[in-house]
Design an enzyme around this catalytic site. Sequence first.
Site, PDB file in Angstrom:
ATOM      1  N   ASN A 233      -3.979   3.173 -11.882  1.00 44.72           N
ATOM      2  CA  ASN A 233      -3.819   1.733 -11.625  1.00 44.72           C
ATOM      3  C   ASN A 233      -5.093   1.005 -12.062  1.00 44.72           C
ATOM      4  OD1 ASN A 233      -5.687   1.418  -9.211  1.00 44.72           O
ATOM      5  ND2 ASN A 233      -4.321   3.031  -8.470  1.00 44.72           N
ATOM      6  N   LYS A 312      -0.735  20.170 -22.838  1.00 44.02           N
ATOM      7  CA  LYS A 312      -0.228  18.857 -23.251  1.00 44.02           C
ATOM      8  C   LYS A 312       1.265  18.950 -23.580  1.00 44.02           C
ATOM      9  CE  LYS A 312      -0.694  15.136 -26.501  1.00 44.02           C
ATOM     10  NZ  LYS A 312      -0.760  14.860 -27.897  1.00 44.02           N
ATOM     11  N   PHE A 347      -7.269  -1.773   3.920  1.00 45.76           N
ATOM     12  CA  PHE A 347      -7.036  -3.020   3.186  1.00 45.76           C
ATOM     13  C   PHE A 347      -5.543  -3.209   2.963  1.00 45.76           C
ATOM     14  CE2 PHE A 347     -11.078  -4.767   1.594  1.00 45.76           C
ATOM     15  CZ  PHE A 347     -11.939  -3.816   2.111  1.00 45.76           C
ATOM     16  N   LYS A 361       1.064  -3.093   8.904  1.00 49.47           N
ATOM     17  CA  LYS A 361       0.254  -2.018   8.305  1.00 49.47           C
ATOM     18  C   LYS A 361      -0.769  -1.488   9.312  1.00 49.47           C
ATOM     19  CE  LYS A 361       0.208  -2.327   3.914  1.00 49.47           C
ATOM     20  NZ  LYS A 361       0.020  -2.774   2.559  1.00 49.47           N
TER      21      LYS A 361
HETATM   22  N1  CTP Z   1      -4.409   4.214   1.386  1.00 50.91           N
HETATM   23  C1  CTP Z   1      -4.911   5.484   1.556  1.00 50.91           C
HETATM   24  N2  CTP Z   1      -4.243   6.559   1.061  1.00 50.91           N
HETATM   25  C2  CTP Z   1      -3.087   6.423   0.409  1.00 50.91           C
HETATM   26  C3  CTP Z   1      -2.551   5.124   0.227  1.00 50.91           C
HETATM   27  C4  CTP Z   1      -3.229   4.039   0.726  1.00 50.91           C
HETATM   28  O1  CTP Z   1      -5.987   5.608   2.140  1.00 50.91           O
HETATM   29  N3  CTP Z   1      -2.475   7.484  -0.072  1.00 50.91           N
HETATM   30  C5  CTP Z   1      -5.119   3.065   1.962  1.00 50.91           C
HETATM   31  C6  CTP Z   1      -5.768   2.152   0.969  1.00 50.91           C
HETATM   32  O2  CTP Z   1      -7.090   2.552   0.671  1.00 50.91           O
HETATM   33  C7  CTP Z   1      -5.728   0.823   1.723  1.00 50.91           C
HETATM   34  C8  CTP Z   1      -4.431   0.888   2.454  1.00 50.91           C
HETATM   35  O3  CTP Z   1      -4.153   2.276   2.631  1.00 50.91           O
HETATM   36  O4  CTP Z   1      -6.765   0.727   2.673  1.00 50.91           O
HETATM   37  C9  CTP Z   1      -3.323   0.245   1.692  1.00 50.91           C
HETATM   38  O5  CTP Z   1      -2.100   0.600   2.246  1.00 50.91           O
HETATM   39  P1  CTP Z   1      -0.827   0.873   1.375  1.00 50.91           P
HETATM   40  O6  CTP Z   1       0.234   1.369   2.274  1.00 50.91           O
HETATM   41  O7  CTP Z   1      -1.139   1.687   0.189  1.00 50.91           O
HETATM   42  O8  CTP Z   1      -0.550  -0.538   0.904  1.00 50.91           O
HETATM   43  P2  CTP Z   1       0.264  -0.902  -0.327  1.00 50.91           P
HETATM   44  O9  CTP Z   1      -0.030  -0.014  -1.493  1.00 50.91           O
HETATM   45  O10 CTP Z   1       0.045  -2.350  -0.519  1.00 50.91           O
HETATM   46  O11 CTP Z   1       1.695  -0.487   0.159  1.00 50.91           O
HETATM   47  P3  CTP Z   1       2.944  -1.311   0.562  1.00 50.91           P
HETATM   48  O12 CTP Z   1       3.795  -1.196  -0.628  1.00 50.91           O
HETATM   49  O13 CTP Z   1       3.451  -0.588   1.767  1.00 50.91           O
HETATM   50  O14 CTP Z   1       2.505  -2.692   0.885  1.00 50.91           O
END
Ligand code: CTP
Length: 432
Positions: A233, A312, A347, A361
Amino acid sequence: MAEERIGVGAAEAQADSAKTDVAAPHVLVAVTGGVAAYKACEVVRGLQKAGCDVRVTMTAEATAFVGPTTALTHHGVLTGLFATGHEAGDPIAHITAAEWADAALVVPATANVIAKLACGIADDALTTALLALPATKPLLVAPAMNVHMWQAAATQANVMTLTARGVRIVSPETGRLACGDVGEGKLASFDAIVAATLRALGPSSEGLLAGRRVVITAGPTHEAIDPVRFIGNRSSGKMGFALAKAAAAAGAQVTLVAGPCDQPTPAGVDRVDVISAAQMHEAASSAFTAADVAICAAAVADYTPAAPADHKLKKGREELDHIDLVRTTDILATLSADKGDRVVVGFAAETNDLIANAQAKLARKGCDLIVANDVSRADSAFGSDTDRVTFVTADGCKELPTLTKAQVADEIVKKVAALLGEKQAGEPAWRS
Ligand code: CTP
């Protein structure tokens, strides 16, 4: 000249200064008569955008460069000892202004006004208000002048006198000056002046995390499809690295678990480089066993290929039209489940229903604080240097004004220190 005057302060900036439950610090901006006076407008706007309440005082000479557009600052502009004040009809407006201010900033500061400040001369509203500023309140001076005037022994001696008294000089830069000379004397950058003012306003995070160990995850993760392809990402890692810098500056011993990104390691921070979500989970969990705080700022991949190839993949021969994925471990939720009286922060980047989603969350992950970021806003979008965040805890929400990432990091550090204080009357579990 008069037709070209630009107003100090702007109505739209005042509107930008959002209503928050953060008490707005008061800044008295003192504009003196130099060509750079027009830049004071931008500084006033920057301070307002950062949530400050700003009042302006100007010398008579400054009004030749910039118009005292009284209505636009919502306070009036203090220009004369007997003429006009921030409060209409106030006979001691210069004293009122000094008492009102939490900090004062002279921008631009001419050699003449620097000399007056050094000598305690108070012969107009601006210098009188600054002399009346209690010594406990920060005074910042951002000089701008011709290189020879700046380098003059008298000016340098005056600057040293002010520095010795605790006045913060926002040093001028080297560049092409309005007079045509090239050299030192150019007003410091807008960012440097606003940041120095906000720092001076404090309260400083200095020492707030002394003796604490903090684990921070930052950046993206890369999930291998084969040795040359991955799922990733666009996370820059800026927020996590700003947090590492802020936590280290607050005295913490910081372990920064960083996914693949180009950010330089902040001084004094232990950096552990990882690639995948699984590696990040392992490194963060291991560091958290002896830590007081975890801040999960990384953009961790939610899914990873179930069976990455060890060679690969060739599109002609092998199936590349679909990839089986499995969920990664949620690092934030895992650390939260085991936190005891330690503090865990996550976050949430949201485009709609910011608070409701962040509260959900917070509950789902079991952490202490969610820093909710409305990424649909221009001042908080991905890749932006500013963020507009709301702190969401079990006790409620606190919306912060638009701040730089460094300022947001500082606010998070202060919040973490407060949460630690609330949770840990004694020693944290990992120490015993
Ligand atoms: N996070 C983590 N480990 C993961 C996924 C997320 O520690 N495998 C943490 C990120 O660092 C951040 C938070 O979780 O602090 C974000 O939550 P997440 O559920 O990933 O949010 P989104 O990606 O926005 O998911 P959603 O689609 O549920 O909104």
